[in-house]
Scaffold this motif. Structure first.
Motif, short mmCIF file in Angstrom:
data_model
loop_
_atom_site.label_atom_id
_atom_site.label_comp_id
_atom_site.label_asym_id
_atom_site.label_seq_id
_atom_site.Cartn_x
_atom_site.Cartn_y
_atom_site.Cartn_z
N ILE A 127 34.89 50.05 34.49
CA ILE A 127 33.45 49.79 34.58
C ILE A 127 32.85 50.47 35.80
CG2 ILE A 127 31.73 47.99 35.01
CD1 ILE A 127 33.28 46.20 33.07
N PRO A 128 33.41 50.30 37.02
CA PRO A 128 32.86 51.05 38.17
C PRO A 128 32.99 52.56 38.01
CG PRO A 128 34.25 49.24 38.91
CD PRO A 128 34.46 49.36 37.44
N ALA A 129 34.10 53.02 37.41
CA ALA A 129 34.28 54.46 37.21
C ALA A 129 33.21 55.01 36.27
CB ALA A 129 35.67 54.74 36.66
N ALA A 130 32.97 54.30 35.17
CA ALA A 130 31.96 54.74 34.21
C ALA A 130 30.56 54.70 34.83
CB ALA A 130 32.00 53.86 32.97
N TYR A 131 30.28 53.68 35.63
CA TYR A 131 28.98 53.59 36.30
C TYR A 131 28.79 54.76 37.25
CZ TYR A 131 25.24 51.88 39.29
OH TYR A 131 24.06 51.77 40.01
N ALA A 132 29.84 55.09 37.98
CA ALA A 132 29.73 56.17 38.96
C ALA A 132 29.43 57.51 38.30
CB ALA A 132 31.02 56.26 39.78
N VAL A 133 30.14 57.83 37.23
CA VAL A 133 29.96 59.15 36.61
C VAL A 133 28.74 59.21 35.70
CG1 VAL A 133 32.42 59.65 36.72
CG2 VAL A 133 31.49 58.57 34.66
N SER A 134 28.15 58.07 35.36
CA SER A 134 27.00 58.08 34.45
C SER A 134 25.67 57.82 35.16
CB SER A 134 27.19 57.05 33.34
OG SER A 134 27.24 55.74 33.87
N ARG A 135 25.69 57.06 36.28
CA ARG A 135 24.43 56.65 36.90
C ARG A 135 24.25 57.15 38.32
NH1 ARG A 135 21.39 54.50 32.86
NH2 ARG A 135 20.07 53.64 34.52
N MET A 136 25.30 57.62 38.97
CA MET A 136 25.21 58.03 40.38
C MET A 136 25.27 59.55 40.49
SD MET A 136 27.75 55.14 42.05
CE MET A 136 27.45 55.68 43.73
N GLU A 137 24.61 60.07 41.51
CA GLU A 137 24.62 61.50 41.78
C GLU A 137 25.43 61.77 43.05
OE1 GLU A 137 23.50 63.96 40.02
OE2 GLU A 137 22.46 62.81 38.46
N PHE A 138 26.48 62.58 42.92
CA PHE A 138 27.30 62.96 44.07
C PHE A 138 28.01 64.26 43.74
CE2 PHE A 138 29.68 60.06 41.39
CZ PHE A 138 30.89 60.72 41.21
N PRO A 139 28.40 65.04 44.76
CA PRO A 139 29.06 66.33 44.51
C PRO A 139 30.36 66.14 43.73
CG PRO A 139 28.36 66.15 46.80
CD PRO A 139 28.16 64.80 46.19
N GLY A 140 30.55 66.97 42.71
CA GLY A 140 31.78 66.93 41.93
C GLY A 140 31.79 65.87 40.85
N ARG A 141 30.64 65.23 40.60
CA ARG A 141 30.59 64.16 39.60
C ARG A 141 30.99 64.67 38.21
NH1 ARG A 141 26.67 62.21 35.93
NH2 ARG A 141 25.26 63.88 36.59
N ALA A 148 17.75 45.79 45.69
CA ALA A 148 19.11 45.61 45.17
C ALA A 148 20.01 46.75 45.65
CB ALA A 148 19.09 45.57 43.65
N SER A 149 21.24 46.42 45.97
CA SER A 149 22.22 47.43 46.36
C SER A 149 22.81 48.07 45.11
CB SER A 149 23.33 46.79 47.19
OG SER A 149 24.07 45.86 46.41
N GLU A 150 23.61 49.11 45.33
CA GLU A 150 24.24 49.80 44.19
C GLU A 150 25.15 48.85 43.43
OE1 GLU A 150 23.67 52.97 42.16
OE2 GLU A 150 23.32 53.34 44.29
N LEU A 151 25.87 47.99 44.17
CA LEU A 151 26.77 47.03 43.52
C LEU A 151 25.97 45.99 42.72
CD1 LEU A 151 29.72 46.13 43.19
CD2 LEU A 151 29.42 44.68 45.20
N ASP A 152 24.84 45.55 43.29
CA ASP A 152 24.00 44.59 42.56
C ASP A 152 23.44 45.20 41.28
OD1 ASP A 152 24.31 42.51 44.36
OD2 ASP A 152 22.66 43.19 45.63
N ILE A 153 23.05 46.47 41.34
CA ILE A 153 22.51 47.15 40.16
C ILE A 153 23.57 47.24 39.08
CG2 ILE A 153 21.63 49.35 39.28
CD1 ILE A 153 20.30 49.74 42.02
N MET A 154 24.79 47.58 39.48
CA MET A 154 25.87 47.71 38.50
C MET A 154 26.19 46.36 37.86
SD MET A 154 29.81 49.04 38.98
CE MET A 154 30.33 47.52 39.79
N LEU A 155 26.33 45.31 38.69
CA LEU A 155 26.80 44.02 38.18
C LEU A 155 25.70 43.19 37.52
CD1 LEU A 155 29.17 42.91 41.10
CD2 LEU A 155 29.80 43.92 38.91
N LYS A 156 24.47 43.30 38.01
CA LYS A 156 23.41 42.41 37.54
C LYS A 156 22.41 43.08 36.61
CE LYS A 156 23.67 39.59 41.75
NZ LYS A 156 22.92 39.07 42.93
N VAL A 157 22.40 44.41 36.57
CA VAL A 157 21.44 45.11 35.72
C VAL A 157 22.16 45.89 34.61
CG1 VAL A 157 19.57 46.80 35.63
CG2 VAL A 157 19.79 45.29 37.62
#
Length: 243
Positions: free
Chosen positions: A59-73, A145-154
Motif C-alpha cells: 500500500i505505501p509502495a503503490a501510494y508512492a509511485v502513483s501519488r508522489m513526485e520524486f526523482p526516479g519514480r 494533513a501530512s503525507e501519511l494522513d493523506i495516504m491512511l485517511k483519504v
C-alpha cells in the motif's frame, strides 16, 4: 467433489451423482487419521500472515509511485513490475538458499516472507490510486494533513475495492500454493493443506476417494467463504484497476 465426499466407495466408482446413502464417515476418517487440523492451521497462518504483510508493504509502495513526485519514480515503478516477468521456478534455488541461510526451512516464515514483495499488488493498487482525483488530496493538504494522513485517511479508504481485490487474490494464491511449501517444509506436521492432501492421497496402497474428496471440501471452504463475502469489492476493484 462435495457430493462424492458423502458417498461410499461403491457409489463413487459407479459414477453416481447423488449418493444412494449419505455417508459422513469420510469426514470422520479424514479428521481422525490425517493431520488436517495442523495442515489447516499452517495454511491459515501462512495465508493470513502473508496477505497482511503484502498489504502493509505494498500500500505505501503503490501510494508512492502513483501519488508522489520524486526523482526516479517512473524507473522504480517499472522495476517493481519486473516481478511479473520472473517465474517462481527460475528463482527457487537461490530463494531456497537464502531461506535456509536464515534458518527458515520447515518454518511458516519461510512461506510468508518470500511472498511479501508482490508486483501484482503494487500494480493493482497503484492503478486504482491513480484514478482518484487530486482534489481530495489538495483539500486534505489545505487542512494541514501530512503525507501519511493523506495516504491512511483519504486515499486508502477510497481504495478499499482494490485493497480487497489484492487481499482476496493473494490469500487464494498462497492458500493454494503447492510448489514452494513442498520445497521449504520438511516435516509432515508443518505441511500446508495442498501438500498435506497429496501426502494423504498417497498414504494408502488402495486409494480411497471418499476421504480424499472430504479433505478437498474442507480445504476449499475458506477460499469459497472469502469469495462469497468479498465478491462485490473484488469485481469493482478489478474493473476500476484495469481502466
Amino acid at each position: 467433489m462435495s457430493l462424492a465426499s458423502f458417498q461410499t466407495e461403491k457409489d463413487i466408482l459407479a459414477g453416481k451423482w447423488i449418493p444412494s446413502q449419505w455417508f459422513v464417515e469420510n469426514y470422520k476418517i479424514v479428521l481422525q487419521r490425517a493431520k488436517m487440523r495442523a495442515w489447516f492451521t499452517n495454511s491459515l497462518i501462512s495465508s493470513v500472515g502473508a496477505t497482511v504483510g503484502i498489504l502493509v508493504i505494498c500500500i505505501p509502495a503503490a501510494y508512492a509511485v502513483s501519488r508522489m513526485e520524486f526523482p526516479g519514480r517512473r524507473i522504480l515503478y517499472l522495476l517493481s513490475l519486473t516481478g511479473f516477468m520472473i517465474p517462481t521456478p527460475a528463482i527457487v534455488i537461490p530463494l531456497y538458499l537464502v531461506v535456509r541461510k536464515f534458518g527458515l526451512v520447515n518454518n511458516l516464515l519461510g512461506i510468508i516472507i518470500p511472498a511479501l514483495p508482490s508486483s501484482m499488488a503494487v500494480f493493482i493498487l497503484s492503478q486504482f490510486m491513480k484514478a482518484i482525483p487530486l482534489d481530495y488530496e489538495e483539500a486534505a493538504r489545505l487542512d494541514g494533513a501530512s503525507e501519511l494522513d493523506i495516504m491512511l485517511k483519504v486515499i486508502l479508504p477510497m481504495s478499499l475495492p482494490a485493497v480487497v481485490t489484492v487481499a482476496v487474490l493473494h490469500f487464494t494464491w498462497i492458500w493454494n500454493d503447492f510448489f514452494w511449501p513442498l520445497i521449504v517444509m520438511t516435516s509432515d506436521k508443518m505441511y500446508t493443506l495442498p501438500v498435506g492432501l497429496v501426502a494423504l492421497a498417497g498414504s494408502d496402497v488402495n486409494i480411497r476417494y471418499g476421504p480424499i474428496m472430504a479433505a478437498n471440501v474442507i480445504a476449499s471452504l475458506p477460499v469459497i467463504v472469502v469469495y462469497v463475502f468479498m465478491q462485490r469489492y473484488l469485481t469493482r476493484g478489478v474493473v476500476l484497476s484495469l481502466r
